[in-house]
Design an enzyme around this catalytic site. Structure first.
Site, PDB file in Angstrom:
ATOM      1  N   THR A 125       0.832  -1.206   0.000  1.00 22.73           N
ATOM      2  CA  THR A 125       0.000   0.000   0.000  1.00 22.73           C
ATOM      3  C   THR A 125       0.866   1.256   0.000  1.00 22.73           C
ATOM      4  O   THR A 125       2.002   1.227   0.505  1.00 22.73           O
ATOM      5  CB  THR A 125      -0.913  -0.003   1.251  1.00 22.73           C
ATOM      6  OG1 THR A 125      -1.435   1.305   1.463  1.00 22.73           O
ATOM      7  CG2 THR A 125      -0.156  -0.384   2.520  1.00 22.73           C
ATOM      8  N   ASP A 126       0.311   2.360  -0.485  1.00 28.69           N
ATOM      9  CA  ASP A 126       1.050   3.632  -0.434  1.00 28.69           C
ATOM     10  C   ASP A 126       1.207   4.129   1.009  1.00 28.69           C
ATOM     11  O   ASP A 126       2.010   5.025   1.281  1.00 28.69           O
ATOM     12  CB  ASP A 126       0.357   4.705  -1.299  1.00 28.69           C
ATOM     13  CG  ASP A 126      -1.069   5.034  -0.881  1.00 28.69           C
ATOM     14  OD1 ASP A 126      -1.612   4.367   0.030  1.00 28.69           O
ATOM     15  OD2 ASP A 126      -1.667   5.958  -1.478  1.00 28.69           O
ATOM     16  N   GLU A 127       0.438   3.525   1.942  1.00 27.37           N
ATOM     17  CA  GLU A 127       0.495   4.007   3.333  1.00 27.37           C
ATOM     18  C   GLU A 127       1.851   3.738   3.981  1.00 27.37           C
ATOM     19  O   GLU A 127       2.175   4.317   5.011  1.00 27.37           O
ATOM     20  CB  GLU A 127      -0.650   3.408   4.156  1.00 27.37           C
ATOM     21  CG  GLU A 127      -1.990   3.777   3.549  1.00 27.37           C
ATOM     22  CD  GLU A 127      -3.205   3.550   4.435  1.00 27.37           C
ATOM     23  OE1 GLU A 127      -3.071   3.583   5.665  1.00 27.37           O
ATOM     24  OE2 GLU A 127      -4.287   3.348   3.870  1.00 27.37           O
ATOM     25  N   TYR A 150      -1.449  -0.315  11.167  1.00 28.92           N
ATOM     26  CA  TYR A 150      -1.686  -1.008   9.888  1.00 28.92           C
ATOM     27  C   TYR A 150      -0.523  -0.752   8.930  1.00 28.92           C
ATOM     28  O   TYR A 150       0.076  -1.691   8.383  1.00 28.92           O
ATOM     29  CB  TYR A 150      -3.007  -0.528   9.255  1.00 28.92           C
ATOM     30  CG  TYR A 150      -3.136  -0.839   7.775  1.00 28.92           C
ATOM     31  CD1 TYR A 150      -3.213  -2.155   7.323  1.00 28.92           C
ATOM     32  CD2 TYR A 150      -3.164   0.192   6.816  1.00 28.92           C
ATOM     33  CE1 TYR A 150      -3.315  -2.443   5.957  1.00 28.92           C
ATOM     34  CE2 TYR A 150      -3.268  -0.092   5.456  1.00 28.92           C
ATOM     35  CZ  TYR A 150      -3.343  -1.407   5.031  1.00 28.92           C
ATOM     36  OH  TYR A 150      -3.442  -1.687   3.687  1.00 28.92           O
ATOM     37  N   LYS A 154       2.371  -3.352   7.309  1.00 27.80           N
ATOM     38  CA  LYS A 154       2.577  -3.556   5.867  1.00 27.80           C
ATOM     39  C   LYS A 154       4.017  -3.218   5.485  1.00 27.80           C
ATOM     40  O   LYS A 154       4.611  -3.858   4.617  1.00 27.80           O
ATOM     41  CB  LYS A 154       1.598  -2.684   5.052  1.00 27.80           C
ATOM     42  CG  LYS A 154       0.133  -3.045   5.187  1.00 27.80           C
ATOM     43  CD  LYS A 154      -0.227  -4.403   4.631  1.00 27.80           C
ATOM     44  CE  LYS A 154      -0.219  -4.446   3.125  1.00 27.80           C
ATOM     45  NZ  LYS A 154      -0.722  -5.787   2.631  1.00 27.80           N
TER      46      LYS A 154
HETATM   47  P1  NAD Z   1     -10.161  -6.796   2.790  1.00 26.30           P
HETATM   48  O1  NAD Z   1     -10.063  -6.441   4.228  1.00 26.30           O
HETATM   49  O2  NAD Z   1     -11.394  -6.484   2.017  1.00 26.30           O
HETATM   50  O3  NAD Z   1      -9.868  -8.360   2.594  1.00 26.30           O
HETATM   51  C1  NAD Z   1      -8.850  -9.045   3.250  1.00 26.30           C
HETATM   52  C2  NAD Z   1      -9.017 -10.528   2.993  1.00 26.30           C
HETATM   53  O4  NAD Z   1      -7.939 -11.219   3.644  1.00 26.30           O
HETATM   54  C3  NAD Z   1     -10.312 -11.112   3.555  1.00 26.30           C
HETATM   55  O5  NAD Z   1     -10.900 -11.997   2.628  1.00 26.30           O
HETATM   56  C4  NAD Z   1      -9.850 -11.863   4.803  1.00 26.30           C
HETATM   57  O6  NAD Z   1     -10.697 -12.963   5.151  1.00 26.30           O
HETATM   58  C5  NAD Z   1      -8.461 -12.324   4.382  1.00 26.30           C
HETATM   59  N1  NAD Z   1      -7.586 -12.578   5.525  1.00 26.30           N
HETATM   60  C6  NAD Z   1      -7.341 -11.758   6.584  1.00 26.30           C
HETATM   61  N2  NAD Z   1      -6.503 -12.348   7.451  1.00 26.30           N
HETATM   62  C7  NAD Z   1      -6.190 -13.564   6.923  1.00 26.30           C
HETATM   63  C8  NAD Z   1      -5.351 -14.626   7.349  1.00 26.30           C
HETATM   64  N3  NAD Z   1      -4.679 -14.574   8.502  1.00 26.30           N
HETATM   65  N4  NAD Z   1      -5.252 -15.720   6.556  1.00 26.30           N
HETATM   66  C9  NAD Z   1      -5.941 -15.801   5.385  1.00 26.30           C
HETATM   67  N5  NAD Z   1      -6.752 -14.835   4.947  1.00 26.30           N
HETATM   68  C10 NAD Z   1      -6.877 -13.714   5.695  1.00 26.30           C
HETATM   69  O7  NAD Z   1      -8.886  -6.099   2.117  1.00 26.30           O
HETATM   70  P2  NAD Z   1      -8.703  -5.397   0.700  1.00 26.30           P
HETATM   71  O8  NAD Z   1      -9.150  -3.999   0.784  1.00 26.30           O
HETATM   72  O9  NAD Z   1      -9.238  -6.286  -0.345  1.00 26.30           O
HETATM   73  O10 NAD Z   1      -7.111  -5.371   0.613  1.00 26.30           O
HETATM   74  C11 NAD Z   1      -6.386  -6.446   0.023  1.00 26.30           C
HETATM   75  C12 NAD Z   1      -4.909  -6.116   0.032  1.00 26.30           C
HETATM   76  O11 NAD Z   1      -4.662  -4.894  -0.662  1.00 26.30           O
HETATM   77  C13 NAD Z   1      -4.347  -5.908   1.448  1.00 26.30           C
HETATM   78  O12 NAD Z   1      -3.073  -6.508   1.502  1.00 26.30           O
HETATM   79  C14 NAD Z   1      -4.249  -4.389   1.574  1.00 26.30           C
HETATM   80  O13 NAD Z   1      -3.206  -4.032   2.462  1.00 26.30           O
HETATM   81  C15 NAD Z   1      -3.930  -3.993   0.146  1.00 26.30           C
HETATM   82  N6  NAD Z   1      -4.356  -2.621  -0.236  1.00 26.30           N
HETATM   83  C16 NAD Z   1      -5.646  -2.223  -0.039  1.00 26.30           C
HETATM   84  C17 NAD Z   1      -6.034  -0.957  -0.463  1.00 26.30           C
HETATM   85  C18 NAD Z   1      -7.466  -0.483  -0.309  1.00 26.30           C
HETATM   86  O14 NAD Z   1      -7.758   0.667  -0.621  1.00 26.30           O
HETATM   87  N7  NAD Z   1      -8.411  -1.323   0.125  1.00 26.30           N
HETATM   88  C19 NAD Z   1      -5.108  -0.101  -1.070  1.00 26.30           C
HETATM   89  C20 NAD Z   1      -3.800  -0.559  -1.259  1.00 26.30           C
HETATM   90  C21 NAD Z   1      -3.438  -1.823  -0.846  1.00 26.30           C
HETATM   91  P1  TYD Z   2     -10.438   4.662   4.843  1.00 20.37           P
HETATM   92  O1  TYD Z   2     -11.511   4.306   3.870  1.00 20.37           O
HETATM   93  O2  TYD Z   2     -10.509   4.075   6.223  1.00 20.37           O
HETATM   94  O3  TYD Z   2      -9.039   4.344   4.145  1.00 20.37           O
HETATM   95  P2  TYD Z   2      -7.521   4.722   4.635  1.00 20.37           P
HETATM   96  O4  TYD Z   2      -7.545   5.145   6.041  1.00 20.37           O
HETATM   97  O5  TYD Z   2      -6.815   3.440   4.428  1.00 20.37           O
HETATM   98  O6  TYD Z   2      -7.067   5.815   3.687  1.00 20.37           O
HETATM   99  O7  TYD Z   2     -10.406   6.229   5.009  1.00 20.37           O
HETATM  100  C1  TYD Z   2     -10.224   7.090   3.883  1.00 20.37           C
HETATM  101  C2  TYD Z   2     -10.207   8.519   4.393  1.00 20.37           C
HETATM  102  O8  TYD Z   2     -11.504   8.826   4.927  1.00 20.37           O
HETATM  103  C3  TYD Z   2      -9.234   8.723   5.551  1.00 20.37           C
HETATM  104  O9  TYD Z   2      -8.644  10.022   5.419  1.00 20.37           O
HETATM  105  C4  TYD Z   2     -10.112   8.672   6.788  1.00 20.37           C
HETATM  106  C5  TYD Z   2     -11.433   9.234   6.295  1.00 20.37           C
HETATM  107  N1  TYD Z   2     -12.638   8.700   6.974  1.00 20.37           N
HETATM  108  C6  TYD Z   2     -13.568   9.582   7.528  1.00 20.37           C
HETATM  109  O10 TYD Z   2     -13.408  10.819   7.484  1.00 20.37           O
HETATM  110  N2  TYD Z   2     -14.668   9.063   8.161  1.00 20.37           N
HETATM  111  C7  TYD Z   2     -14.878   7.709   8.233  1.00 20.37           C
HETATM  112  O11 TYD Z   2     -15.903   7.287   8.852  1.00 20.37           O
HETATM  113  C8  TYD Z   2     -13.939   6.810   7.646  1.00 20.37           C
HETATM  114  C9  TYD Z   2     -14.120   5.318   7.708  1.00 20.37           C
HETATM  115  C10 TYD Z   2     -12.817   7.355   7.012  1.00 20.37           C
END
Ligand code: NAD
Ligand code: TYD
Length: 342
Positions: A125-127, A150, A154
């Site tokens: 992630t970019d985080e 988090y 990562k």
């Molecule tokens: P999500 O929370 O929707 O899904 C996570 C999945 O991982 C779920 O199906 C969960 O059951 C599974 N999981 C969790 N712990 C596990 C374990 N111990 N063993 C096996 N499976 C397990 O997440 P997402 O938003 O789909 O993110 C997927 C990946 O992309 C993550 O690695 C996240 O860090 C990365 N990512 C997400 C975003 C975003 O905006 N959502 C952006 C950049 C990177």
């Molecule tokens: P989020 O969807 O939790 O993603 P991330 O923290 O990984 O970027 O949050 C996106 C942005 O929205 C973040 O700046 C936090 C803000 N946010 C709110 O203002 N209110 C909310 O209830 C949530 C869940 C997020």
């Protein structure tokens, strides 16, 4: 090619599986997921019966189970999507984040090494880069300065991936993507959270002054980037993936209010998230020039389609909010057992 995907029942993993099953008719996909609160097999209903798809319920931290699955399946490539992903939950309790995101990644790489996989792609992630001020963008060489538990977990995983490449020659790849949006996202993340709250006539909580900036990318564009890096990325390399689409949280909130036909009386400012990163912005020159990957979905179009999807799929998010989706696995398992009986 057999591709083992972890976390395939989550938001991005399930999008990738649906995409890859369509895009690569010759791939066999093995999904390994623990089905935590974020894992939902309903996201995979469209591929569940396909003979090119198999599911194993397992925790990536469980070395024995992971070892067994790898020696049974002998995958050519691994993509690790599995993670604990919600920043607010990591602030409440970091422990599962450290376990799954760090230890789980190490367990997978160990199994991948023993089994001699040709590619190991870590979805990061970019985080990991921390927070920007008003200007500048993250490049792959920016310092790693995570601010939430988090993001720290990562980052630790990314460093382990680097170590496995350098020390053991595991052919690793890392993608660092910005904030994703789209269908099937768990309604704790801002976009589906706000859409579902507004649909229920409730106000939406905006953290702090709402001026935090995120770079939004449609999940389909992320899946295309993951595919390109898996097939054409250079081992040992990191690739940033961005949407080129920076928005403040207030902008996002106002767009959602407009799409839902609500006025600003539905917007509430609430106390800020501790350690809240101010701005993320991605320099994606490397993936554009090396792999020809460019996001294709214009934000307004993607956001409108996403809002429509949540409105048309109320049963999906109602089941998620009520916890009913967690019985899906039991029903799936029972069906399978019934099918397996001769
Ligand atoms: P999500 O929370 O929707 O899904 C996570 C999945 O991982 C779920 O199906 C969960 O059951 C599974 N999981 C969790 N712990 C596990 C374990 N111990 N063993 C096996 N499976 C397990 O997440 P997402 O938003 O789909 O993110 C997927 C990946 O992309 C993550 O690695 C996240 O860090 C990365 N990512 C997400 C975003 C975003 O905006 N959502 C952006 C950049 C990177
Ligand atoms: P989020 O969807 O939790 O993603 P991330 O923290 O990984 O970027 O949050 C996106 C942005 O929205 C973040 O700046 C936090 C803000 N946010 C709110 O203002 N209110 C909310 O209830 C949530 C869940 C997020």
């Amino acid at each position: 090619m057999k591709v083992l995907i972890t976390g395939g029942a989550g938001f991005i993993g399930s999008n990738f599986i649906r995409y890859a099953m369509r895009a690569h008719g010759e791939w066999m996909i093995v999904n390994v997921d623990k089905l935590t609160y974020a894992g939902n097999l309903a996201n995979l209903a469209e591929v569940a019966g396909n003979p090119r798809y198999r599911f194993h319920r397992a925790d990536i931290c469980d070395a024995e189970a992971v070892g067994r699955i790898f020696s049974e399946e002998l995958p050519d490539a691994v993509i690790n999507f599995a993670a604990e992903t919600h920043v607010d939950r990591s602030i409440d309790d970091p422990s599962m984040f450290l376990k799954t995101n760090i230890l789980g990644t190490q367990v997978l790489m160990e199994a991948a090494r023993k089994c001699g996989v040709a590619r190991f792609l870590q979805i990061s992630t970019d985080e990991v880069y921390g927070s920007l001020g008003a200007t500048g963008r993250f490049s792959e060489d920016s310092p790693l300065r995570p601010n939430s538990p988090y993001a720290a977990s990562k980052t630790a995983a990314d460093l382990l991936v680097r170590a496995y490449f350098k020390t053991y020659g595991l052919p690793t790849l890392v993608t660092r993507c910005s904030n994703n949006y789209g269908s099937y996202q768990f309604p704790e993340k801002i976009i589906p959270f706000f859409v579902t709250l507004l649909h229920e006539g409730k106000p939406v909580p905006v953290y702090g002054d709402g001026m935090n900036v995120r770079d939004w990318i449609h999940v389909d564009d992320h899946s295309r980037a993951v595919d390109a890096v898996l097939l054409r990325g250079r081992p040992g390399q990191v690739y940033n993936v961005g949407g080129g689409n920076e928005r403040t949280n207030i902008e996002i909130t106002k767009l959602l209010l407009g799409a839902m036909g609500k006025d600003e009386s539905h917007m509430r400012f609430v106390p800020d998230r501790p350690g809240h990163d101010r701005r993320y912005a991605i320099d994606d020159t490397k993936i554009r020039t090396e792999l020809d990957v460019v996001p294709q979905i214009p934000f307004k179009e993607g956001l409108d389609a996403t809002v429509r999807w949540y409105l048309e799929n109320e049963a999906w998010w109602r089941a998620v909010k009520s916890g009913e989706y967690q019985t899906f696995y039991d029903r799936w398992y029972k069906d399978r057992q019934n099918r397996d009986v001769p």
